[in-house]
Design a protein around this motif. Structure first.
Motif, PDB file in Angstrom:
ATOM      1  N   ARG A   1     -11.500  15.047  15.787  1.00  0.00           N
ATOM      2  CA  ARG A   1     -10.553  15.565  16.765  1.00  0.00           C
ATOM      3  C   ARG A   1      -9.284  16.002  16.069  1.00  0.00           C
ATOM      4  NH1 ARG A   1     -11.211  11.019  21.575  1.00  0.00           N
ATOM      5  NH2 ARG A   1     -13.457  11.295  21.858  1.00  0.00           N
ATOM      6  N   THR A   2      -8.498  16.831  16.741  1.00  0.00           N
ATOM      7  CA  THR A   2      -7.253  17.304  16.159  1.00  0.00           C
ATOM      8  C   THR A   2      -6.256  16.161  16.042  1.00  0.00           C
ATOM      9  OG1 THR A   2      -6.510  17.924  18.361  1.00  0.00           O
ATOM     10  CG2 THR A   2      -7.531  19.644  17.021  1.00  0.00           C
ATOM     11  N   LEU A   3      -5.183  16.401  15.292  1.00  0.00           N
ATOM     12  CA  LEU A   3      -4.196  15.366  15.056  1.00  0.00           C
ATOM     13  C   LEU A   3      -3.378  15.088  16.308  1.00  0.00           C
ATOM     14  CD1 LEU A   3      -2.761  16.473  11.608  1.00  0.00           C
ATOM     15  CD2 LEU A   3      -4.290  14.585  12.053  1.00  0.00           C
ATOM     16  N   PRO A   4      -3.013  13.831  16.526  1.00  0.00           N
ATOM     17  CA  PRO A   4      -2.093  13.534  17.625  1.00  0.00           C
ATOM     18  C   PRO A   4      -0.696  14.024  17.281  1.00  0.00           C
ATOM     19  CG  PRO A   4      -2.514  11.554  16.330  1.00  0.00           C
ATOM     20  CD  PRO A   4      -3.428  12.621  15.798  1.00  0.00           C
ATOM     21  N   GLU A   5       0.154  14.107  18.288  1.00  0.00           N
ATOM     22  CA  GLU A   5       1.527  14.540  18.050  1.00  0.00           C
ATOM     23  C   GLU A   5       2.281  13.492  17.238  1.00  0.00           C
ATOM     24  OE1 GLU A   5       3.406  15.450  21.694  1.00  0.00           O
ATOM     25  OE2 GLU A   5       2.030  17.050  22.234  1.00  0.00           O
ATOM     26  N   GLY A   6       3.347  13.951  16.538  1.00  0.00           N
ATOM     27  CA  GLY A   6       4.170  13.024  15.763  1.00  0.00           C
ATOM     28  C   GLY A   6       3.587  12.672  14.414  1.00  0.00           C
ATOM     29  N   THR A   7       2.740  13.547  13.862  1.00  0.00           N
ATOM     30  CA  THR A   7       2.141  13.282  12.551  1.00  0.00           C
ATOM     31  C   THR A   7       2.506  14.415  11.595  1.00  0.00           C
ATOM     32  OG1 THR A   7       0.108  14.287  13.361  1.00  0.00           O
ATOM     33  CG2 THR A   7       0.246  11.892  13.436  1.00  0.00           C
ATOM     34  N   ASP A   8       3.796  14.678  11.453  1.00  0.00           N
ATOM     35  CA  ASP A   8       4.261  15.808  10.652  1.00  0.00           C
ATOM     36  C   ASP A   8       3.919  15.660   9.179  1.00  0.00           C
ATOM     37  OD1 ASP A   8       5.305  16.875  12.940  1.00  0.00           O
ATOM     38  OD2 ASP A   8       7.348  16.174  12.592  1.00  0.00           O
ATOM     39  N   ASP A   9       3.759  14.428   8.685  1.00  0.00           N
ATOM     40  CA  ASP A   9       3.476  14.218   7.267  1.00  0.00           C
ATOM     41  C   ASP A   9       1.998  14.364   6.938  1.00  0.00           C
ATOM     42  OD1 ASP A   9       6.118  13.785   6.573  1.00  0.00           O
ATOM     43  OD2 ASP A   9       6.019  11.640   6.985  1.00  0.00           O
ATOM     44  N   LEU A  10       1.166  14.603   7.950  1.00  0.00           N
ATOM     45  CA  LEU A  10      -0.251  14.793   7.718  1.00  0.00           C
ATOM     46  C   LEU A  10      -0.602  16.275   7.817  1.00  0.00           C
ATOM     47  CD1 LEU A  10      -1.807  11.861   9.790  1.00  0.00           C
ATOM     48  CD2 LEU A  10      -1.170  11.882   7.374  1.00  0.00           C
TER      49      LEU A  10
ATOM     50  N   ARG B   1       0.825  -1.207   0.000  1.00  0.00           N
ATOM     51  CA  ARG B   1       0.000   0.000   0.000  1.00  0.00           C
ATOM     52  C   ARG B   1       0.860   1.258   0.000  1.00  0.00           C
ATOM     53  NH1 ARG B   1      -2.970  -2.574   4.145  1.00  0.00           N
ATOM     54  NH2 ARG B   1      -2.098  -1.077   5.613  1.00  0.00           N
ATOM     55  N   THR B   2       1.946   1.239   0.785  1.00  0.00           N
ATOM     56  CA  THR B   2       2.815   2.403   0.859  1.00  0.00           C
ATOM     57  C   THR B   2       3.460   2.675  -0.483  1.00  0.00           C
ATOM     58  OG1 THR B   2       3.253   1.960   3.199  1.00  0.00           O
ATOM     59  CG2 THR B   2       4.782   3.423   2.052  1.00  0.00           C
ATOM     60  N   ALA B   3       3.937   1.622  -1.148  1.00  0.00           N
ATOM     61  CA  ALA B   3       4.534   1.786  -2.472  1.00  0.00           C
ATOM     62  C   ALA B   3       3.515   2.344  -3.448  1.00  0.00           C
ATOM     63  CB  ALA B   3       5.084   0.447  -2.966  1.00  0.00           C
ATOM     64  N   ALA B   4       2.283   1.820  -3.390  1.00  0.00           N
ATOM     65  CA  ALA B   4       1.236   2.306  -4.289  1.00  0.00           C
ATOM     66  C   ALA B   4       0.902   3.763  -4.000  1.00  0.00           C
ATOM     67  CB  ALA B   4      -0.007   1.437  -4.163  1.00  0.00           C
ATOM     68  N   ALA B   5       0.975   4.152  -2.718  1.00  0.00           N
ATOM     69  CA  ALA B   5       0.672   5.532  -2.357  1.00  0.00           C
ATOM     70  C   ALA B   5       1.690   6.497  -2.941  1.00  0.00           C
ATOM     71  CB  ALA B   5       0.633   5.681  -0.831  1.00  0.00           C
ATOM     72  N   TYR B   6       2.939   6.058  -3.067  1.00  0.00           N
ATOM     73  CA  TYR B   6       3.971   6.895  -3.659  1.00  0.00           C
ATOM     74  C   TYR B   6       4.006   6.773  -5.184  1.00  0.00           C
ATOM     75  CZ  TYR B   6       6.047   8.362   0.725  1.00  0.00           C
ATOM     76  OH  TYR B   6       6.260   8.948   1.942  1.00  0.00           O
ATOM     77  N   ARG B   7       3.300   5.788  -5.714  1.00  0.00           N
ATOM     78  CA  ARG B   7       3.227   5.592  -7.154  1.00  0.00           C
ATOM     79  C   ARG B   7       1.758   5.447  -7.527  1.00  0.00           C
ATOM     80  NH1 ARG B   7       5.367   1.101  -7.101  1.00  0.00           N
ATOM     81  NH2 ARG B   7       3.503  -0.126  -7.530  1.00  0.00           N
ATOM     82  N   PRO B   8       0.960   6.503  -7.283  1.00  0.00           N
ATOM     83  CA  PRO B   8      -0.489   6.367  -7.404  1.00  0.00           C
ATOM     84  C   PRO B   8      -0.948   6.213  -8.847  1.00  0.00           C
ATOM     85  CG  PRO B   8       0.109   8.648  -7.024  1.00  0.00           C
ATOM     86  CD  PRO B   8       1.377   7.854  -6.892  1.00  0.00           C
TER      87      PRO B   8
ATOM     88  N   LEU C   1      -3.252   6.882   6.830  1.00  0.00           N
ATOM     89  CA  LEU C   1      -3.105   7.618   5.583  1.00  0.00           C
ATOM     90  C   LEU C   1      -1.699   7.493   5.018  1.00  0.00           C
ATOM     91  CD1 LEU C   1      -5.039  10.911   6.440  1.00  0.00           C
ATOM     92  CD2 LEU C   1      -5.919   8.800   5.449  1.00  0.00           C
ATOM     93  N   ALA C   2      -0.700   7.350   5.882  1.00  0.00           N
ATOM     94  CA  ALA C   2       0.679   7.246   5.415  1.00  0.00           C
ATOM     95  C   ALA C   2       0.914   5.981   4.603  1.00  0.00           C
ATOM     96  CB  ALA C   2       1.642   7.295   6.603  1.00  0.00           C
ATOM     97  N   SER C   3       0.267   4.888   4.985  1.00  0.00           N
ATOM     98  CA  SER C   3       0.445   3.634   4.264  1.00  0.00           C
ATOM     99  C   SER C   3      -0.590   3.444   3.163  1.00  0.00           C
ATOM    100  CB  SER C   3       0.379   2.446   5.229  1.00  0.00           C
ATOM    101  OG  SER C   3      -0.932   2.278   5.742  1.00  0.00           O
ATOM    102  N   GLY C   4      -1.426   4.456   2.935  1.00  0.00           N
ATOM    103  CA  GLY C   4      -2.345   4.401   1.813  1.00  0.00           C
ATOM    104  C   GLY C   4      -3.643   3.681   2.064  1.00  0.00           C
TER     105      GLY C   4
END
Length: 298
Positions: free
Chosen positions: A159-168, A95-102, A147-150
């Motif tokens: 609710r707001t985002l938890p900490e440690g989710t800089d890519d979101l 899924r992660t590979a597909a997310a980077y190669r959509p 969402l990171a792994s697609g």
């Protein structure tokens, strides 16, 4: 003459092939070698041969073979338990590979709670036009998909985002209110959610309202809870956009405080490079802005 000490005895062991383990997991998941063969695009004899090879490699019988069925042995179940996380990890990698190669023609997947997904369904025609020519896939769940792994492209969260989710990236697109509704002004029964009141704010609110009243049923699925309330079973916790528009229901308590929740649209940063996802995200934001009065019970 002194003899050199013997080297410790070791049993030669060949590591099982991941391909064979993947086939084992497929046989268990699909209940038969024929089912695994169809799922993997291979022939049934090939699947049977690979399972036999795996058994010979391990020196174990993995299945008890009956005339019309396969049943895992104790060793087979232990191996499946050990291999399952590998299968899950492989799926995440794919899924992660597909997310980077959509795929530009891939559906735009939106995950949301059932109450929000039901609201979106009322406006699905409008959202479809924003996504054309690709499809939209709606995933109603309270589980936070990755969402990171697609697992999804857009998440609508309360609710707001938890900490440690800089890519979101998240933006508040509106609010949604909830209240207690029933067919009578003074209901003596309540339809409660199955959640532990100590773990859910909504469940805690319903538990407080239910004091002195009969719990008629416990229903977690919001559309089913709505239908049960509409039938006269008891008072139920519903979104205001739904309860206020139904002439058969009366609002028993007004939404305030924790009953009004912020809604955030969340995407992974790389989704900005997918025009289809961006168009749908903008359409969602416009829909919530335009519908804000109804969503908060105005």
């Amino acid at each position: 003459m002194a003899h050199a000490p013997h080297a410790p005895f070791t049993l030669a062991f060949t590591e099982p092939s991941w391909d064979d383990l993947r086939i084992l997991l497929a046989v268990v998941a699909h209940g038969s070698m024929n089912g695994a063969a169809k799922a993997l695009g291979q022939s049934q004899p090939t699947i049977a041969r690979r399972i036999k090879t795996l058994e010979e490699t391990l020196g174990l019988d993995l299945f008890q073979r009956g005339p019309n069925n396969l049943e895992l042995t104790e060793a087979g179940q232990a191996l499946v338990d050990a291999a399952s996380p590998m299968g899950d990890a492989a799926s995440v990698v794919s899924r992660t590979a597909a997310a980077y190669r959509p795929d530009p023609d891939a559906p735009v997947r939106i995950t949301a709670t059932s109450s929000v997904a039901m609201f979106l369904s009322l406006h699905s025609g409008e959202l479809h036009k924003a996504a054309e020519p690709v499809e939209i896939s709606y995933i109603p769940t309270r589980k936070r998909l990755d969402l990171a792994s697609g697992e999804a492209d857009i998440a609508l969260r309360m609710r707001t985002l938890p900490e440690g989710t800089d890519d979101l990236v998240a933006r508040k697109i509106g609010q949604i209110a909830f209240a207690i509704y029933a067919t009578t002004e003074n209901p003596d029964a309540v339809i409660a959610p199955p959640e532990d009141p100590t773990l859910s704010r909504q469940a805690a609110y319903v538990a407080e309202f239910a004091q002195g009243r009969t719990i008629a049923a416990r229903i977690g699925d919001m559309p089913i809870r709505y239908q049960a309330a509409k039938s006269g079973l008891g008072a139920a916790f519903l979104p205001c956009w739904l309860g206020d528009t139904d002439p058969d229901l009366k609002q028993i308590v007004k939404p305030e405080g924790d009953l009004i929740e912020d809604v955030f649209l969340v995407m992974h940063r790389r989704s900005r490079n997918r025009p289809n996802v961006t168009r749908v995200a903008n359409a969602l934001a416009a829909l919530f802005k335009r519908s804000q009065k109804a969503l908060i019970g105005g």
